[in-house]
Design a protein around this motif. Structure first.
Motif, mmCIF file in Angstrom:
data_model
loop_
_atom_site.group_PDB
_atom_site.id
_atom_site.type_symbol
_atom_site.label_atom_id
_atom_site.label_comp_id
_atom_site.label_asym_id
_atom_site.label_seq_id
_atom_site.Cartn_x
_atom_site.Cartn_y
_atom_site.Cartn_z
ATOM 1 N N GLN A 1 0.823 -1.209 0.000
ATOM 2 C CA GLN A 1 0.000 0.000 0.000
ATOM 3 C C GLN A 1 0.861 1.265 0.000
ATOM 4 O O GLN A 1 0.397 2.346 -0.343
ATOM 5 N N GLY A 2 2.129 1.132 0.378
ATOM 6 C CA GLY A 2 3.022 2.280 0.405
ATOM 7 C C GLY A 2 3.107 2.973 1.745
ATOM 8 O O GLY A 2 3.648 4.074 1.842
ATOM 9 N N LEU A 3 2.589 2.347 2.809
ATOM 10 C CA LEU A 3 2.682 2.936 4.152
ATOM 11 C C LEU A 3 4.070 2.678 4.723
ATOM 12 O O LEU A 3 4.633 1.600 4.546
ATOM 13 N N ASN A 4 4.628 3.670 5.413
ATOM 14 C CA ASN A 4 5.914 3.438 6.074
ATOM 15 C C ASN A 4 5.706 3.142 7.549
ATOM 16 O O ASN A 4 4.631 3.373 8.106
ATOM 17 N N ALA A 5 6.725 2.613 8.183
ATOM 18 C CA ALA A 5 6.667 2.281 9.603
ATOM 19 C C ALA A 5 7.026 3.530 10.395
ATOM 20 O O ALA A 5 8.147 4.030 10.304
ATOM 21 N N ASN A 6 6.069 4.056 11.143
ATOM 22 C CA ASN A 6 6.303 5.236 11.972
ATOM 23 C C ASN A 6 5.539 5.092 13.272
ATOM 24 O O ASN A 6 4.927 4.042 13.539
ATOM 25 N N ILE A 7 5.564 6.126 14.074
ATOM 26 C CA ILE A 7 4.928 6.062 15.391
ATOM 27 C C ILE A 7 3.447 5.710 15.271
ATOM 28 O O ILE A 7 2.930 4.897 16.043
ATOM 29 N N MET A 8 2.760 6.300 14.303
ATOM 30 C CA MET A 8 1.317 6.092 14.179
ATOM 31 C C MET A 8 0.996 4.706 13.624
ATOM 32 O O MET A 8 0.113 4.012 14.150
ATOM 33 N N SER A 9 1.678 4.294 12.569
ATOM 34 C CA SER A 9 1.359 2.988 11.976
ATOM 35 C C SER A 9 1.691 1.844 12.927
ATOM 36 O O SER A 9 0.920 0.883 13.064
ATOM 37 N N LEU A 10 2.829 1.934 13.612
ATOM 38 C CA LEU A 10 3.166 0.897 14.592
ATOM 39 C C LEU A 10 2.279 1.002 15.826
ATOM 40 O O LEU A 10 2.013 -0.001 16.497
ATOM 41 N N GLY A 11 1.810 2.218 16.126
ATOM 42 C CA GLY A 11 0.875 2.383 17.239
ATOM 43 C C GLY A 11 -0.436 1.655 16.987
ATOM 44 O O GLY A 11 -1.057 1.130 17.914
ATOM 45 N N GLY A 12 -0.880 1.611 15.720
ATOM 46 C CA GLY A 12 -2.093 0.855 15.394
ATOM 47 C C GLY A 12 -1.926 -0.625 15.683
ATOM 48 O O GLY A 12 -2.850 -1.287 16.176
ATOM 49 N N ILE A 13 -0.741 -1.156 15.403
ATOM 50 C CA ILE A 13 -0.464 -2.563 15.717
ATOM 51 C C ILE A 13 -0.472 -2.769 17.228
ATOM 52 O O ILE A 13 -0.990 -3.773 17.731
ATOM 53 N N PHE B 1 -3.809 10.191 11.169
ATOM 54 C CA PHE B 1 -4.459 9.065 11.838
ATOM 55 C C PHE B 1 -4.769 7.882 10.923
ATOM 56 O O PHE B 1 -5.010 6.775 11.413
ATOM 57 N N LYS B 2 -4.777 8.089 9.613
ATOM 58 C CA LYS B 2 -5.080 6.968 8.716
ATOM 59 C C LYS B 2 -4.065 5.833 8.814
ATOM 60 O O LYS B 2 -4.455 4.660 8.767
ATOM 61 N N PRO B 3 -2.742 6.106 8.928
ATOM 62 C CA PRO B 3 -1.807 4.978 9.093
ATOM 63 C C PRO B 3 -2.136 4.113 10.301
ATOM 64 O O PRO B 3 -2.042 2.882 10.236
ATOM 65 N N LEU B 4 -2.542 4.749 11.415
ATOM 66 C CA LEU B 4 -2.917 3.990 12.606
ATOM 67 C C LEU B 4 -4.142 3.128 12.325
ATOM 68 O O LEU B 4 -4.192 1.939 12.688
ATOM 69 N N ALA B 5 -5.152 3.722 11.662
ATOM 70 C CA ALA B 5 -6.375 2.971 11.371
ATOM 71 C C ALA B 5 -6.104 1.831 10.397
ATOM 72 O O ALA B 5 -6.643 0.728 10.548
ATOM 73 N N PHE B 6 -5.266 2.080 9.406
ATOM 74 C CA PHE B 6 -4.945 1.033 8.428
ATOM 75 C C PHE B 6 -4.284 -0.162 9.104
ATOM 76 O O PHE B 6 -4.703 -1.311 8.919
ATOM 77 N N THR B 7 -3.239 0.083 9.880
ATOM 78 C CA THR B 7 -2.498 -1.035 10.473
ATOM 79 C C THR B 7 -3.330 -1.768 11.518
ATOM 80 O O THR B 7 -3.244 -2.991 11.625
ATOM 81 N N LYS B 8 -4.145 -1.027 12.266
ATOM 82 C CA LYS B 8 -5.017 -1.694 13.246
ATOM 83 C C LYS B 8 -6.043 -2.575 12.531
ATOM 84 O O LYS B 8 -6.314 -3.720 12.940
ATOM 85 N N THR B 9 -6.578 -2.056 11.433
ATOM 86 C CA THR B 9 -7.550 -2.823 10.648
ATOM 87 C C THR B 9 -6.909 -4.066 10.041
ATOM 88 O O THR B 9 -7.473 -5.168 10.085
ATOM 89 N N TYR B 10 -5.708 -3.906 9.482
ATOM 90 C CA TYR B 10 -5.027 -5.050 8.869
ATOM 91 C C TYR B 10 -4.682 -6.111 9.917
ATOM 92 O O TYR B 10 -4.808 -7.316 9.659
ATOM 93 N N SER B 11 -4.230 -5.676 11.088
ATOM 94 C CA SER B 11 -3.861 -6.631 12.137
ATOM 95 C C SER B 11 -5.077 -7.414 12.610
ATOM 96 O O SER B 11 -5.017 -8.639 12.782
ATOM 97 N N MET B 12 -6.209 -6.713 12.812
ATOM 98 C CA MET B 12 -7.412 -7.401 13.270
ATOM 99 C C MET B 12 -7.965 -8.325 12.183
ATOM 100 O O MET B 12 -8.434 -9.434 12.476
ATOM 101 N N ALA B 13 -7.915 -7.884 10.925
ATOM 102 C CA ALA B 13 -8.381 -8.739 9.830
ATOM 103 C C ALA B 13 -7.513 -9.993 9.726
ATOM 104 O O ALA B 13 -8.021 -11.097 9.487
ATOM 105 N N ALA B 14 -6.195 -9.823 9.911
ATOM 106 C CA ALA B 14 -5.295 -10.979 9.880
ATOM 107 C C ALA B 14 -5.613 -11.942 11.023
ATOM 108 O O ALA B 14 -5.627 -13.165 10.833
ATOM 109 N N ALA B 15 -5.876 -11.381 12.223
ATOM 110 C CA ALA B 15 -6.215 -12.235 13.368
ATOM 111 C C ALA B 15 -7.511 -12.992 13.119
ATOM 112 O O ALA B 15 -7.636 -14.180 13.482
#
Length: 577
Positions: free
Chosen positions: A383-395, A466-480
């Motif tokens: 998707q082109g998202l980078n790993a940063n405070i917000m995206s890793l925070g979603g995880i 906030f979208k990176p946080l929402a994306f990664t949280k959504t992907y993690s929950m969908a994977a689970a």
């Protein structure tokens, strides 16, 4: 549908294990290649047009350069804001595009419209595009120190003609801007009285200098069966070359040279700014600007590696000092978040082991954490998202909920094994227990996955934050959720074996149930009182919520101070120092 997926996964367990290993390996590779930065890029998609109009006042620059450019750029597709700024001899035009516009598409459209407006600009004025970078592209800055052996002009020459061009070749670097010091010039100070005496206009002096600083080519001469190229060497290489440039002839036919009408010497170009190093005095430095979409950490490391290589070619006594390095912030932020993720995982694992009192069962639940995270990174990468405070925070937010389904399925498997162990086939017990709670757990995780959908409606800077946080949280929950109906039942079949301790024999469970039952009986006995107390607590919380205050982002201690003072208009460098 879901029950059939669970049964098919267990019946084709080796295939599921192979697919899981392949996805995990792909997730690991993409995780290592994912771009890393400290915070998301909150800047708009913008293209900057920079134009020089030497010697002209801001009003002239505004009327003849900035206004024609801004009026033409208003017609660029998807441009929502066009801003123009005019300074002494300089013009800046900022074209801000709508969210989601591709930067390079925007730059090509701006270039197209620049062609239309070129004939409306003064002669000799050529607009140029700024670097393909964003507002957070300033990732590294360095200074040069020559001690008492080299002055600011010599250091600036080293920066402009050696370091700058080498660093521009580093992958991911959009621009290397020089700052501070003095730019070396041949300066010709014309004596107006001598011009008057010789009857020579200043334009003729300028034209003579321009014509004389040039190599000219001729044709070929064949001599002795060999071709020789004929050319005239005319580039200026010294003060004497400038002094001996002919401007014209006097009444007697004697050539009038530059040295007859002017004083020629080396001097600094007029400058509008300076750089200071730790309050110790002026210095020369370079600012490395990263290209849009690049890996900040990788680019900084490549720049530092290149600087180490370039140090070998520096004159003796010249050293390079780091003034600003964002990699420190990135590494601290990512390391801190990794540490917290590890702590969360360990706590979840310990809680699972304590309540199940079966290590192999706990491993099944713990397995979903790294696997779900790797699957999230796999989607992030493409998707082109980078790993940063917000995206890793979603995880990090998702970790607690990701393991819920696995724990409930394991506990239900324990119950079925206690009841049907020895009576039914082991894999059939696992299938029955998984089909009993699996579909409900899948939908519960799916609901949690969809809970962040409103965040995707945010626009502009708040959306980019906030979208990176929402994306990664959504992907993690969908994977689970996907893992809970595929690999989890398979692992349960392999690892939930041997002696399973009943829930009532677990001392921790017995203790908590002993506390829980009186409390639940009390609230059920006084139902209306419980509801009223909850409403009172809710109403009381309204006051602090309204007076707690708010801000867009919490304070971020980067560990670096950048001092950029704002002064009165027209202040000179001498006064600023």
């Amino acid at each position: 549908m879901l029950e059939k997926i669970i049964e098919a996964s267990v019946n084709n367990r080796f295939l599921i294990i192979i697919f899981t290993i392949m996805i995990g390996a792909a997730g690991l590779v993409t995780m290592l290649d994912t771009p890393v930065d400290a915070i998301p890029d909150l800047s708009d998609v913008q293209v900057i047009i920079f134009t020089e109009y030497p010697g002209q006042a801001p009003q002239v620059v505004e009327d003849q350069v900035t206004y024609p450019l801004t009026s033409a750029m208003l017609a660029v597709p998807y441009a929502k804001v066009v801003r123009g700024y005019s300074f002494f001899g300089l013009s800046f035009v900022y074209i801000i595009f709508e969210d989601g516009t591709d930067l390079y598409w925007a730059r090509s459209r701006v270039l197209e419209y620049l062609n239309y407006v070129a004939n409306r600009l003064p002669a000799g004025v050529t607009p140029t595009l700024g670097p393909d970078a964003t507002g957070v592209g300033w990732v590294y800055e360095y200074t040069l120190d020559g001690g008492d052996k080299y002055d600011l002009q010599q250091l600036r020459s080293i920066q402009d003609w050696y370091l700058r061009y080498e660093l521009m070749s580093v992958p991911g670097v959009a621009e290397v801007a020089s700052i501070g010091g003095f730019v070396k010039q041949y300066q010709v100070e014309v004596d107006p009285n001598k011009l008057l005496a010789y009857n020579i206009p200043i334009s003729k002096v300028r034209m003579a200098l321009k014509r004389s600083n040039n190599d000219v080519g001729g044709r070929l001469v064949e001599m002795g069966e060999t071709e020789f190229m004929v050319r005239g060497l005319g580039y200026i290489k010294s003060i004497e070359d400038v002094e001996n440039v002919p401007v014209g002839v006097d009444e007697n036919g004697t050539p009038i040279l530059i040295k007859n009408i002017a004083d020629v010497h080396l001097g600094p170009e007029l400058r509008r700014g300076l750089a200071d190093w730790n309050g110790e005095g002026e210095t020369v430095g370079g600012i490395v600007v990263m290209r849009f979409g690049e890996n900040a950490l990788k680019t900084i490391h490549a720049v530092k590696q290149k600087l180490e290589e370039l140090k070998k070619g520096l004159p003796e006594g010249v050293t390079i000092h780091t003034a600003y390095d964002r990699s420190g912030l990135i590494e601290r932020a990512i390391d801190n978040l990794k540490e917290k993720l590890l702590e969360e995982s360990i706590v979840v694992a310990l809680v699972t082991i304590i309540f199940l009192l079966h290590f192999r069962s706990a491993f099944v639940a713990i397995f979903t954490l790294p696997m779900g995270i790797l699957m999230a990174f796999l989607v992030m990468y493409y998707q082109g998202l980078n790993a940063n405070i917000m995206s890793l925070g979603g995880i990090a937010i998702a970790i607690g909920a990701m393991i819920d389904a696995a724990i409930v399925m394991i506990e239900n498997a324990h119950k079925h094994i206690e009841r049907d162990g020895g009576k039914k086939d082991h894999w059939q017990i696992i299938i029955d227990s998984s089909k009993e709670v699996g579909p409900a757990l899948f939908y519960s995780l799916l609901i949690i996955t969809l809970s962040f959908l409103p965040v995707f409606t945010l626009q502009a800077q708040e959306g980019r934050l906030f979208k990176p946080l929402a994306f990664t949280k959504t992907y993690s929950m969908a994977a689970a959720a996907l893992l809970s109906i595929t690999i989890v039942p398979v692992l349960m079949g392999y690892f939930i074996r041997g002696k399973i301790l009943p829930e009532e024999k677990n001392p921790i469970n017995r203790f908590l149930i002993r506390i829980y039952r009186p409390v639940i009986n009390l609230v059920l006995r006084f139902k209306w009182t419980t509801i009223i107390v909850a409403l009172v607590v809710l109403l009381v919380s309204i006051f602090p919520v309204e007076h707690i205050g708010s801000e867009f982002m919490p304070p971020l201690n980067e560990g670096d101070l950048l001092y950029m003072p704002t002064t009165d208009p027209g202040i000179s460098i001498t006064k600023a120092k």
